[in-house]
Design a protein around this motif. Structure first.
Motif, PDB file in Angstrom:
ATOM      1  N   SER A 219       0.814  -1.271   0.040  1.00  0.00           N
ATOM      2  CA  SER A 219      -0.017  -0.126   0.139  1.00  0.00           C
ATOM      3  C   SER A 219       0.921   1.251  -0.017  1.00  0.00           C
ATOM      4  O   SER A 219       0.412   2.295  -0.631  1.00  0.00           O
ATOM      5  CB  SER A 219      -0.915   0.082   1.315  1.00  0.00           C
ATOM      6  OG  SER A 219      -0.285  -0.070   2.286  1.00  0.00           O
ATOM      7  N   LEU A 220       2.098   1.220   0.837  1.00  0.00           N
ATOM      8  CA  LEU A 220       2.926   2.248   0.770  1.00  0.00           C
ATOM      9  C   LEU A 220       3.401   2.705  -0.536  1.00  0.00           C
ATOM     10  O   LEU A 220       3.534   3.862  -0.925  1.00  0.00           O
ATOM     11  CB  LEU A 220       4.132   1.920   1.680  1.00  0.00           C
ATOM     12  CG  LEU A 220       4.797   3.137   2.028  1.00  0.00           C
ATOM     13  CD1 LEU A 220       4.152   4.324   2.715  1.00  0.00           C
ATOM     14  CD2 LEU A 220       6.033   2.616   2.888  1.00  0.00           C
ATOM     15  N   VAL A 221       3.603   1.657  -1.404  1.00  0.00           N
ATOM     16  CA  VAL A 221       4.267   1.914  -2.665  1.00  0.00           C
ATOM     17  C   VAL A 221       3.119   2.399  -3.721  1.00  0.00           C
ATOM     18  O   VAL A 221       3.550   3.069  -4.501  1.00  0.00           O
ATOM     19  CB  VAL A 221       5.114   0.814  -3.246  1.00  0.00           C
ATOM     20  CG1 VAL A 221       4.161  -0.025  -4.139  1.00  0.00           C
ATOM     21  CG2 VAL A 221       6.268   1.036  -3.557  1.00  0.00           C
ATOM     22  N   LEU A 222       1.885   1.841  -3.586  1.00  0.00           N
ATOM     23  CA  LEU A 222       1.085   2.184  -4.187  1.00  0.00           C
ATOM     24  C   LEU A 222       0.709   3.909  -3.844  1.00  0.00           C
ATOM     25  O   LEU A 222       0.448   4.506  -5.098  1.00  0.00           O
ATOM     26  CB  LEU A 222      -0.300   1.337  -3.719  1.00  0.00           C
ATOM     27  CG  LEU A 222      -1.462   1.695  -4.972  1.00  0.00           C
ATOM     28  CD1 LEU A 222      -1.041   0.996  -6.531  1.00  0.00           C
ATOM     29  CD2 LEU A 222      -2.697   1.032  -4.492  1.00  0.00           C
ATOM     30  N   VAL A 223       0.478   4.185  -2.909  1.00  0.00           N
ATOM     31  CA  VAL A 223       0.190   5.670  -2.427  1.00  0.00           C
ATOM     32  C   VAL A 223       1.527   6.556  -2.955  1.00  0.00           C
ATOM     33  O   VAL A 223       1.215   7.763  -3.691  1.00  0.00           O
ATOM     34  CB  VAL A 223       0.239   5.856  -0.861  1.00  0.00           C
ATOM     35  CG1 VAL A 223       0.186   7.243  -0.691  1.00  0.00           C
ATOM     36  CG2 VAL A 223      -0.978   5.276  -0.400  1.00  0.00           C
ATOM     37  N   ALA A 224       2.910   5.907  -2.986  1.00  0.00           N
ATOM     38  CA  ALA A 224       4.040   6.739  -3.626  1.00  0.00           C
ATOM     39  C   ALA A 224       3.859   6.736  -4.969  1.00  0.00           C
ATOM     40  O   ALA A 224       4.367   7.767  -5.646  1.00  0.00           O
ATOM     41  CB  ALA A 224       5.420   5.978  -2.842  1.00  0.00           C
ATOM     42  N   PHE A 225       3.397   5.853  -5.570  1.00  0.00           N
ATOM     43  CA  PHE A 225       3.098   5.865  -7.095  1.00  0.00           C
ATOM     44  C   PHE A 225       2.277   6.742  -7.403  1.00  0.00           C
ATOM     45  O   PHE A 225       2.589   7.755  -8.291  1.00  0.00           O
ATOM     46  CB  PHE A 225       2.852   4.413  -7.642  1.00  0.00           C
ATOM     47  CG  PHE A 225       2.407   4.580  -9.020  1.00  0.00           C
ATOM     48  CD1 PHE A 225       3.428   4.725 -10.204  1.00  0.00           C
ATOM     49  CD2 PHE A 225       1.022   4.240  -9.570  1.00  0.00           C
ATOM     50  CE1 PHE A 225       2.909   4.887 -11.464  1.00  0.00           C
ATOM     51  CE2 PHE A 225       0.699   4.180 -10.864  1.00  0.00           C
ATOM     52  CZ  PHE A 225       1.720   4.602 -11.690  1.00  0.00           C
ATOM     53  N   VAL A 226       1.205   7.039  -6.816  1.00  0.00           N
ATOM     54  CA  VAL A 226       0.227   7.899  -7.143  1.00  0.00           C
ATOM     55  C   VAL A 226       0.935   9.370  -6.741  1.00  0.00           C
ATOM     56  O   VAL A 226       0.674  10.113  -7.762  1.00  0.00           O
ATOM     57  CB  VAL A 226      -1.000   7.574  -6.293  1.00  0.00           C
ATOM     58  CG1 VAL A 226      -1.716   8.941  -6.174  1.00  0.00           C
ATOM     59  CG2 VAL A 226      -1.736   6.566  -6.568  1.00  0.00           C
ATOM     60  N   ALA A 227       1.581   9.396  -5.860  1.00  0.00           N
ATOM     61  CA  ALA A 227       2.307  10.773  -5.432  1.00  0.00           C
ATOM     62  C   ALA A 227       3.268  11.249  -6.579  1.00  0.00           C
ATOM     63  O   ALA A 227       3.253  12.108  -7.019  1.00  0.00           O
ATOM     64  CB  ALA A 227       3.109  10.689  -4.146  1.00  0.00           C
ATOM     65  N   THR A 228       3.636  10.302  -7.339  1.00  0.00           N
ATOM     66  CA  THR A 228       4.732  10.443  -8.281  1.00  0.00           C
ATOM     67  C   THR A 228       3.952  11.091  -9.608  1.00  0.00           C
ATOM     68  O   THR A 228       4.363  11.860 -10.390  1.00  0.00           O
ATOM     69  CB  THR A 228       5.756   9.381  -8.739  1.00  0.00           C
ATOM     70  OG1 THR A 228       5.145   8.240  -9.219  1.00  0.00           O
ATOM     71  CG2 THR A 228       6.701   8.950  -7.774  1.00  0.00           C
ATOM     72  N   VAL A 229       2.744  10.500  -9.766  1.00  0.00           N
ATOM     73  CA  VAL A 229       2.078  10.655 -10.950  1.00  0.00           C
ATOM     74  C   VAL A 229       1.444  12.246 -10.592  1.00  0.00           C
ATOM     75  O   VAL A 229       1.361  12.976 -11.595  1.00  0.00           O
ATOM     76  CB  VAL A 229       0.836   9.821 -10.917  1.00  0.00           C
ATOM     77  CG1 VAL A 229      -0.162  10.274 -12.144  1.00  0.00           C
ATOM     78  CG2 VAL A 229       1.327   8.374 -11.390  1.00  0.00           C
ATOM     79  N   ILE A 230       0.985  12.491  -9.319  1.00  0.00           N
ATOM     80  CA  ILE A 230       0.634  13.534  -9.031  1.00  0.00           C
ATOM     81  C   ILE A 230       1.352  14.855  -9.209  1.00  0.00           C
ATOM     82  O   ILE A 230       1.248  15.997  -9.786  1.00  0.00           O
ATOM     83  CB  ILE A 230      -0.089  13.767  -7.498  1.00  0.00           C
ATOM     84  CG1 ILE A 230      -1.201  12.797  -7.142  1.00  0.00           C
ATOM     85  CG2 ILE A 230      -0.285  15.163  -7.236  1.00  0.00           C
ATOM     86  CD1 ILE A 230      -2.357  13.335  -8.153  1.00  0.00           C
ATOM     87  N   GLY A 231       2.792  14.455  -8.604  1.00  0.00           N
ATOM     88  CA  GLY A 231       3.764  15.377  -8.809  1.00  0.00           C
ATOM     89  C   GLY A 231       4.346  15.641 -10.342  1.00  0.00           C
ATOM     90  O   GLY A 231       4.859  16.692 -10.599  1.00  0.00           O
ATOM     91  N   GLY A 232       4.016  14.819 -10.863  1.00  0.00           N
ATOM     92  CA  GLY A 232       4.482  14.707 -12.559  1.00  0.00           C
ATOM     93  C   GLY A 232       5.615  13.660 -12.703  1.00  0.00           C
ATOM     94  O   GLY A 232       6.619  13.881 -12.136  1.00  0.00           O
ATOM     95  N   MET A 233       5.308  12.539 -13.541  1.00  0.00           N
ATOM     96  CA  MET A 233       6.447  11.675 -13.752  1.00  0.00           C
ATOM     97  C   MET A 233       7.523  12.266 -14.408  1.00  0.00           C
ATOM     98  O   MET A 233       7.566  13.030 -15.105  1.00  0.00           O
ATOM     99  CB  MET A 233       5.702  10.532 -14.805  1.00  0.00           C
ATOM    100  CG  MET A 233       4.689   9.760 -14.153  1.00  0.00           C
ATOM    101  SD  MET A 233       4.879   8.771 -12.684  1.00  0.00           S
ATOM    102  CE  MET A 233       5.774   7.433 -13.637  1.00  0.00           C
ATOM    103  N   GLY A 234       8.682  11.726 -13.767  1.00  0.00           N
ATOM    104  CA  GLY A 234       9.906  12.266 -14.297  1.00  0.00           C
ATOM    105  C   GLY A 234      10.604  13.237 -13.654  1.00  0.00           C
ATOM    106  O   GLY A 234      11.522  13.779 -13.804  1.00  0.00           O
ATOM    107  N   SER A 235       9.771  13.844 -12.557  1.00  0.00           N
ATOM    108  CA  SER A 235      10.404  15.014 -11.875  1.00  0.00           C
ATOM    109  C   SER A 235      10.675  14.531 -10.739  1.00  0.00           C
ATOM    110  O   SER A 235       9.537  14.095  -9.792  1.00  0.00           O
ATOM    111  CB  SER A 235       9.287  16.347 -11.874  1.00  0.00           C
ATOM    112  OG  SER A 235       9.645  17.183 -11.064  1.00  0.00           O
ATOM    113  N   LEU A 236      11.901  14.655 -10.088  1.00  0.00           N
ATOM    114  CA  LEU A 236      12.116  14.322  -8.508  1.00  0.00           C
ATOM    115  C   LEU A 236      11.622  15.341  -7.744  1.00  0.00           C
ATOM    116  O   LEU A 236      11.016  14.866  -6.685  1.00  0.00           O
ATOM    117  CB  LEU A 236      13.591  14.292  -8.577  1.00  0.00           C
ATOM    118  CG  LEU A 236      14.282  12.968  -9.068  1.00  0.00           C
ATOM    119  CD1 LEU A 236      15.851  12.840  -8.826  1.00  0.00           C
ATOM    120  CD2 LEU A 236      13.499  11.715  -8.646  1.00  0.00           C
ATOM    121  N   VAL A 237      11.586  16.490  -8.036  1.00  0.00           N
ATOM    122  CA  VAL A 237      10.905  17.495  -7.053  1.00  0.00           C
ATOM    123  C   VAL A 237       9.445  17.397  -7.145  1.00  0.00           C
ATOM    124  O   VAL A 237       8.772  17.226  -5.918  1.00  0.00           O
ATOM    125  CB  VAL A 237      11.370  18.745  -7.707  1.00  0.00           C
ATOM    126  CG1 VAL A 237      10.636  19.969  -6.433  1.00  0.00           C
ATOM    127  CG2 VAL A 237      12.703  19.313  -7.711  1.00  0.00           C
TER     128      VAL A 237
END
Lengths: 294, 239
Positions: A219-237
């Motif tokens: 579940s942690l990784v799922l939430v984190a994955f969603v977070a990367t999508v929200i933040g913009g895939m490919g952007s670390l910031v």
């Protein structure tokens, strides 16, 4: 007022945890276009390492857990992903699922399905009391560690040669190789860094919950994955910001929802995120690596 | 210095290069011209290790290099300035130049080489701290060449340097190419626009449909019957 402040601290510390997980995923995605769902299992392995070494000196427990997670991350790349490097992203994604299940079941085989509990850094479960505000020490530590790691990563990417090489590779891997950047090195270092991040999350997570199951990373990784999508895939910031946003959203909903609705909090979180993606599919910050090349 | 022998490159069932043999001597400027889709980029990409060689051989300084990874070829002295320049838009101009030197071990000499690139392309000096993505097309082309030079290549491969650039900028790029030869760099240029490439090069190969159909100096080629046809690709359609 106290209630609001309390929730703000909760939100930031949960967001920090998500941000660190999202960074680990974002790092690998940026370089390899691989969404590594087995990142959660790295976190899980670290937790079980703490369980396994329980009774030893806590510094040794922590070091063994970190070492195991980092080593697994590096071996994971070498054994599972390197042979597939020329494969398309879908194949890599499936491979990461396979790896995730493999590691879950390996742990299931060794330790069984029943949840385990372990006490680690018990002194962090106390509170700082400031002006009637009870701030869990763990949250302060989580936020501090996150800030240190973020600053460290920024300095690494901006100032070091290998960091610059990784940024170049994330943007245009083929061109990076043409100027002499070694593909194996930058990818191995990306996995090493993702291992460091996962290891630290293991430690923080175990201090916080004390319970572990073979599926705890999912579940942690799922939430984190969603977070990367929200933040913009490919952007670390973007990944870090996305993690923070999801954490804040989760805690805000927890505070706002009525008692009857609270069990469905995550459904609300994901509903908000789906709504967000409808409006802004590219995420908050669009990663350079996701851009079309001219 | 470089010799290819019956070099073939395929993408799936599509034949991009159908047996190309060419030679480049040290300190030569050689150009390869031909219409769109003739296989020019495939030729450079095969030499630079970007695309796999289906059959045939590539020899560089007497050693077979087909199948070598691009990051290793840079270390052997071959640099490619690819079509479309491929500068790292999120890195600063200075970072783009310096990353060209990652393969080098002589760390001490790098600052001097950066200065030489900036002397060659003074427009870059004013923009060192800016993200490279903000540069104009011509500036990006100069940056891409400068970045390649930081590897101190002995053989420089340049793919379509004049594509999309204003004539004045093209002149500046070709002036730099001439300077580089004076410094001892061997250069292979691929161009669709023939005039510049013919003038700049000692010898030119005309490529059509993946094969060399003509070769020689500018005067020879112009005198040759059918040069225009070959260049515009009519010959390619004849069986």
């Amino acid at each position: 007022m106290t209630f609001v402040l309390q929730n703000i601290v909760d939100a930031i510390s949960l967001g920090a945890l998500y941000a660190l997980t999202a960074l680990g995923i974002g790092l690998i995605f940026g370089i390899m276009r691989l969404i590594n769902f087995a990142h959660g299992e790295l976190i899980m392995l670290g937790a079980y390492a703490l369980f396994f070494t329980f009774g030893m000196h806590e510094a040794i427990m922590g070091l063994v857990a970190m070492a195991l997670v980092i080593a697994t991350a590096i071996v994971m790349e070498r054994v599972a992903f390197r042979p597939l490097r020329r494969a398309n992203p879908a194949t890599l994604l499936i491979a990461s699922f396979a790896l995730a299940y493999f590691l879950q079941h390996l742990v299931l085989l060794i330790f069984g399905a029943r949840p385990k509990s372990v006490t680690f850094l018990h002194e962090l479960s106390g509170f700082f009391v400031v002006e009637g505000l009870r701030i869990p020490k763990l949250q302060v530590v989580t936020i501090a560690i996150t800030i240190v790691l973020l600053v460290g990563l920024v300095v690494f990417f901006r100032r070091s040669s290998i960091g610059t090489q990784m940024r170049a590779a994330a943007e245009d891997f083929g061109m990076a190789r043409l100027v002499g950047v070694r593909a194996n090195s930058v990818i191995a270092i990306a996995f090493l860094l993702s291992g460091v991040l996962a290891g630290i999350i293991s430690l923080l997570y175990v201090v916080q919950t004390g319970t572990l199951t073979p599926r705890m990373g999912v579940s942690l990784v799922l939430v984190a994955f969603v977070a990367t999508v929200i933040g913009g895939m490919g952007s670390l910031v973007g990944a870090a910001v996305g993690g923070l946003v999801v954490g804040v959203l989760t805690v805000a909903l927890q505070a706002v929802l009525t008692v009857e609705l609270r069990p469905y909090r995550d459904a609300f979180v994901f509903a908000v995120l789906i709504g967000f993606l409808l409006v802004r599919p590219q995420g908050l910050l669009r990663g350079r690596s996701a851009r079309e090349r001219i | 210095m470089l010799a290819t022998e019956d070099l073939r490159v395929t993408y799936g069932n599509i034949l991009a290069l159908g047996g190309v043999s060419l030679r480049i001597e040290e300190r030569e400027i050689v150009s390869v011209i031909g219409p769109n889709g003739a296989g020019k980029s495939s030729l450079l990409n095969a030499i630079a290790g970007v695309v796999p060689v289906a059959s045939g051989s590539i020899e560089f300084e007497g050693q077979a290099i087909a199948g070598t990874a691009p990051e290793d070829l840079v270390r052997r002295g071959i640099s490619l300035v690819p079509e479309g320049r491929h500068i790292f838009g999120g890195l600063t101009v200075a970072e783009n130049i310096r990353i060209g030197a990652v393969a080098r071990r002589d760390r001490g000499a790098i600052d001097g080489d950066v200065d030489r690139v900036l002397a060659m392309f003074p427009v870059l000096r004013e923009r060192l701290r800016q993200p490279a993505g903000k540069l104009s097309g011509g500036e990006q082309q100069m940056l891409a060449i400068g970045r390649a030079l930081l590897a101190r290549p002995r053989l420089l491969l340049i793919d379509e340097p004049s594509l999309g650039l204003a004539p004045l900028v093209v002149s500046e790029v070709y002036r730099a190419v001439a300077d580089l030869r004076a410094e001892g760099v061997t250069i292979l240029i691929v161009e669709q626009s023939a005039t510049r490439a013919l003038e700049a090069a000692d010898r030119t190969y005309v490529l059509a449909s993946g094969s060399i159909v003509m070769a020689g100096g500018a005067a020879e080629l112009r005198a040759e019957e059918g040069f225009e046809d070959a260049y515009f690709g009519y010959k390619a359609r004849d069986p």
